[in-house]
Design a protein around this motif. Structure first.
Motif, PDB file in Angstrom:
ATOM      1  N   PHE A 196       0.820  -1.203   0.000  1.00  0.00           N
ATOM      2  CA  PHE A 196       0.000   0.000   0.000  1.00  0.00           C
ATOM      3  C   PHE A 196       0.861   1.262   0.000  1.00  0.00           C
ATOM      4  O   PHE A 196       0.403   2.335  -0.396  1.00  0.00           O
ATOM      5  N   GLY A 197       2.107   1.164   0.446  1.00  0.00           N
ATOM      6  CA  GLY A 197       3.029   2.278   0.295  1.00  0.00           C
ATOM      7  C   GLY A 197       3.287   2.563  -1.177  1.00  0.00           C
ATOM      8  O   GLY A 197       3.348   3.721  -1.607  1.00  0.00           O
ATOM      9  N   ILE A 198       3.423   1.493  -1.958  1.00  0.00           N
ATOM     10  CA  ILE A 198       3.590   1.641  -3.413  1.00  0.00           C
ATOM     11  C   ILE A 198       2.287   2.122  -4.040  1.00  0.00           C
ATOM     12  O   ILE A 198       2.272   2.987  -4.925  1.00  0.00           O
ATOM     13  N   PHE A 199       1.177   1.567  -3.566  1.00  0.00           N
ATOM     14  CA  PHE A 199      -0.160   1.950  -4.030  1.00  0.00           C
ATOM     15  C   PHE A 199      -0.376   3.456  -3.852  1.00  0.00           C
ATOM     16  O   PHE A 199      -0.943   4.136  -4.714  1.00  0.00           O
ATOM     17  N   ASP A 200       0.095   3.974  -2.724  1.00  0.00           N
ATOM     18  CA  ASP A 200      -0.081   5.390  -2.413  1.00  0.00           C
ATOM     19  C   ASP A 200       0.638   6.290  -3.397  1.00  0.00           C
ATOM     20  O   ASP A 200       0.164   7.392  -3.703  1.00  0.00           O
ATOM     21  N   ILE A 201       1.791   5.838  -3.890  1.00  0.00           N
ATOM     22  CA  ILE A 201       2.538   6.621  -4.875  1.00  0.00           C
ATOM     23  C   ILE A 201       1.663   6.910  -6.092  1.00  0.00           C
ATOM     24  O   ILE A 201       1.753   7.964  -6.714  1.00  0.00           O
ATOM     25  N   CYS A 202       0.802   5.975  -6.397  1.00  0.00           N
ATOM     26  CA  CYS A 202       0.001   6.065  -7.613  1.00  0.00           C
ATOM     27  C   CYS A 202      -1.176   7.027  -7.513  1.00  0.00           C
ATOM     28  O   CYS A 202      -1.906   7.189  -8.481  1.00  0.00           O
ATOM     29  N   GLY A 203      -1.391   7.655  -6.377  1.00  0.00           N
ATOM     30  CA  GLY A 203      -2.474   8.620  -6.358  1.00  0.00           C
ATOM     31  C   GLY A 203      -2.912   9.119  -5.020  1.00  0.00           C
ATOM     32  O   GLY A 203      -3.374  10.259  -4.920  1.00  0.00           O
ATOM     33  N   LYS A 204      -2.817   8.323  -3.949  1.00  0.00           N
ATOM     34  CA  LYS A 204      -3.315   8.760  -2.667  1.00  0.00           C
ATOM     35  C   LYS A 204      -2.579   9.979  -2.148  1.00  0.00           C
ATOM     36  O   LYS A 204      -3.106  10.716  -1.328  1.00  0.00           O
ATOM     37  N   GLY A 205      -1.367  10.205  -2.593  1.00  0.00           N
ATOM     38  CA  GLY A 205      -0.611  11.360  -2.134  1.00  0.00           C
ATOM     39  C   GLY A 205      -1.006  12.644  -2.811  1.00  0.00           C
ATOM     40  O   GLY A 205      -0.334  13.642  -2.652  1.00  0.00           O
ATOM     41  N   ALA A 206      -2.091  12.627  -3.583  1.00  0.00           N
ATOM     42  CA  ALA A 206      -2.710  13.834  -4.139  1.00  0.00           C
ATOM     43  C   ALA A 206      -2.286  14.178  -5.557  1.00  0.00           C
ATOM     44  O   ALA A 206      -2.277  15.330  -5.935  1.00  0.00           O
ATOM     45  N   SER A 207      -1.985  13.198  -6.324  1.00  0.00           N
ATOM     46  CA  SER A 207      -1.941  13.371  -7.770  1.00  0.00           C
ATOM     47  C   SER A 207      -0.842  14.280  -8.311  1.00  0.00           C
ATOM     48  O   SER A 207      -1.126  15.337  -8.851  1.00  0.00           O
ATOM     49  N   PHE A 208       0.384  13.869  -8.180  1.00  0.00           N
ATOM     50  CA  PHE A 208       1.497  14.668  -8.694  1.00  0.00           C
ATOM     51  C   PHE A 208       1.332  14.937 -10.194  1.00  0.00           C
ATOM     52  O   PHE A 208       1.384  16.075 -10.650  1.00  0.00           O
ATOM     53  N   LEU A 209       1.116  13.874 -10.957  1.00  0.00           N
ATOM     54  CA  LEU A 209       1.029  14.039 -12.403  1.00  0.00           C
ATOM     55  C   LEU A 209      -0.186  14.877 -12.786  1.00  0.00           C
ATOM     56  O   LEU A 209      -0.096  15.774 -13.629  1.00  0.00           O
ATOM     57  N   GLY A 210      -1.331  14.611 -12.142  1.00  0.00           N
ATOM     58  CA  GLY A 210      -2.551  15.334 -12.482  1.00  0.00           C
ATOM     59  C   GLY A 210      -2.471  16.814 -12.164  1.00  0.00           C
ATOM     60  O   GLY A 210      -2.813  17.660 -13.000  1.00  0.00           O
ATOM     61  N   THR A 211      -2.024  17.141 -10.942  1.00  0.00           N
ATOM     62  CA  THR A 211      -1.956  18.553 -10.568  1.00  0.00           C
ATOM     63  C   THR A 211      -0.900  19.309 -11.368  1.00  0.00           C
ATOM     64  O   THR A 211      -1.094  20.467 -11.731  1.00  0.00           O
ATOM     65  N   MET A 212       0.213  18.640 -11.658  1.00  0.00           N
ATOM     66  CA  MET A 212       1.233  19.276 -12.493  1.00  0.00           C
ATOM     67  C   MET A 212       0.707  19.496 -13.900  1.00  0.00           C
ATOM     68  O   MET A 212       0.955  20.541 -14.513  1.00  0.00           O
ATOM     69  N   LEU A 213      -0.035  18.508 -14.419  1.00  0.00           N
ATOM     70  CA  LEU A 213      -0.590  18.628 -15.770  1.00  0.00           C
ATOM     71  C   LEU A 213      -1.552  19.808 -15.859  1.00  0.00           C
ATOM     72  O   LEU A 213      -1.500  20.605 -16.802  1.00  0.00           O
ATOM     73  N   VAL A 214      -2.419  19.943 -14.863  1.00  0.00           N
ATOM     74  CA  VAL A 214      -3.366  21.058 -14.837  1.00  0.00           C
ATOM     75  C   VAL A 214      -2.633  22.387 -14.694  1.00  0.00           C
ATOM     76  O   VAL A 214      -2.915  23.353 -15.424  1.00  0.00           O
ATOM     77  N   SER A 215      -1.670  22.439 -13.780  1.00  0.00           N
ATOM     78  CA  SER A 215      -0.961  23.692 -13.516  1.00  0.00           C
ATOM     79  C   SER A 215      -0.166  24.163 -14.728  1.00  0.00           C
ATOM     80  O   SER A 215      -0.252  25.327 -15.149  1.00  0.00           O
ATOM     81  N   VAL A 216       0.620  23.260 -15.307  1.00  0.00           N
ATOM     82  CA  VAL A 216       1.462  23.626 -16.445  1.00  0.00           C
ATOM     83  C   VAL A 216       0.621  23.979 -17.665  1.00  0.00           C
ATOM     84  O   VAL A 216       0.865  24.985 -18.346  1.00  0.00           O
ATOM     85  N   THR A 217      -0.414  23.164 -17.953  1.00  0.00           N
ATOM     86  CA  THR A 217      -1.270  23.435 -19.113  1.00  0.00           C
ATOM     87  C   THR A 217      -1.990  24.763 -18.957  1.00  0.00           C
ATOM     88  O   THR A 217      -2.124  25.523 -19.924  1.00  0.00           O
TER      89      THR A 217
END
Length: 414
Positions: free
Chosen positions: A359-380
């Motif tokens: 679940f520590g690995i699972f958390d990397i994929c999204g529970k920590g608040a979406s690094f890829l998603g928030t960066m994608l929104v911010s940069v775009t």
């Protein structure tokens, strides 16, 4: 499994923590962005940069939790360590939540927010990993759904009280700053109180026997798992899929109010719309929990991902308060289902004695608040100078997530 399943005392205690921590995440999705927007405007920050800075802070949480989460999760798999590490993470989150209303500096506010969110996100790693200790594999889907469902409706209680103080406190002499502080402290106390039953009743059943030099042993175990996880195709491909689609889900949750505020929509209407999301999510998540007794989780998760793809298409056109309300209802219909079923599905396909590690690995994929998603929104948003394009760009994550999830289903019988 029937829809009338009664929860055990331990299952109820586990569900109750979702009720507590959800109050914080509802605060993050509503009042916090509005409060940050107010102090950012006082500092002369534009709406576009405000949205970007909020996204960058959220992304910073993901980086921190991504680095620390798997190691801490692996450590908690040792006998007797899951509960104390869980409690420390929770207390960091509670302390940070209570302090958020005591600053008028936008930089200090973001620092405290990052600390509080790290505590929250870390506690969820260990909390999710507890599900194998509190229930059986046959009951996981519905127990997980009950957690999210009652978390949605239960979090509304401190939120509504805090919102009333914020909106009407001036009539009885309570200033805006004091009202916000009250809302933050109330949510922190609600979170802490809801943790007590789990704190007193949880016992770690599945564990790895204690070894000398626990930290070194944990790093070695984690390294071996990461090295070999590609061979566990049902786990590996699911994690790739989850990384994509859940990033999109959490980005929408995290940045909905910031998005509406940046568009210039009425803040009171935004908060009420997101409260409606919580209310809609309560019965919708229970329905998905009951449906899991009749249909495989892979079908229900696929439906949720497809629905989010359409929701993101709709976000391209968002320019008014009524459309935001429609968006809020649609999100509420599917967010609980995809979160709950993804959590229980993953718990079923991993070794129970290594739940903290996985679940520590699972958390990397999204529970920590979406690094890829928030960066994608911010940069775009900054590159195009168009907020709608920023949020609409999330469609890429949902399409990739859907394709990868279908592939992962070939390796599992769930």
């Amino acid at each position: 499994m029937t829809g009338n399943m009664k929860l055990t005392k331990l299952e109820k205690a586990w569900v109750l923590y979702d009720v507590g921590n959800s109050a914080f995440i509802l605060l993050v999705s509503t009042l916090l962005p509005i409060y940050f927007n107010a102090i950012a405007q006082q500092a002369g920050i534009s709406s576009t940069n405000y949205l970007a800075y909020w996204g960058y802070a959220t992304s910073a949480v993901t980086i921190i939790v991504a680095v620390s989460g798997p190691v801490l999760g692996t450590i908690t798999d040792f006998k007797g360590l899951k509960k104390p590490v869980f409690m420390v993470s929770m207390l960091i989150g509670v302390a940070g939540c209570s302090l958020l209303g005591f600053t008028s500096s936008w930089i200090v506010f973001l620092v405290i927010y990052v600390i509080a969110k790290c505590g929250y996100s870390s506690s969820l790693i260990f909390y999710d990993a507890m599900i194998g200790d509190v229930t059986t594999s046959e009951r996981m889907d519905e127990v997980s759904a009950r957690g999210f469902a009652f978390g949605y409706i239960g979090s509304c209680i401190p939120f509504v009280i805090g919102l009333c103080i914020v909106l009407f406190g001036s009539r009885v002499g309570i200033g805006q700053m004091a009202a916000m502080t009250f809302a933050f402290v109330l949510s922190a106390l609600w979170w802490l109180a809801s943790t007590i039953p789990l704190w007193t009743s949880y016992k770690q059943i599945h564990y790895v026997d204690a070894q000398p030099q626990i930290v070194r042993s944990s790093f070695r175990r984690l390294f071996d798992t990461l090295k070999n996880i590609r061979k566990e195709k049902e786990v590996f491909v699911f994690l790739l899929a989850f990384f994509c689609y859940i990033d999109g889900v959490y980005t929408i949750i995290e940045m909905a109010t910031a998005y509406g505020t940046a568009l210039g929509l009425d803040t009171t209407g935004l908060m009420l719309a997101l409260l409606l999301t919580q209310i809609v999510a309560f019965p919708s998540t229970l329905v998905f929990g009951r449906l899991s007794g009749k249909y495989p989780a892979r079908i229900l998760i696929s439906i949720c991902i497809a629905a989010y793809t359409l929701i993101t298409v709709f976000a391209f056109t968002l320019d008014s308060q009524p459309k935001f309300w429609i968006l809020a209802v649609c999100v509420g219909m599917f967010q609980g289902g995809v979160q709950a079923l993804s959590r229980s599905h993953f718990a079923k396909i991993i070794p129970p004695e290594k739940s903290g590690e996985y679940f520590g690995i699972f958390d990397i994929c999204g529970k920590g608040a979406s690094f890829l998603g928030t960066m994608l929104v911010s940069v775009t948003s900054q590159v195009t100078n168009n907020i709608n394009y920023g949020v609409g760009s999330l469609i890429v994550l949902f399409i990739l997530g859907f394709i990868l999830f279908q592939k992962s289903c070939k390796y599992t019988s769930d």
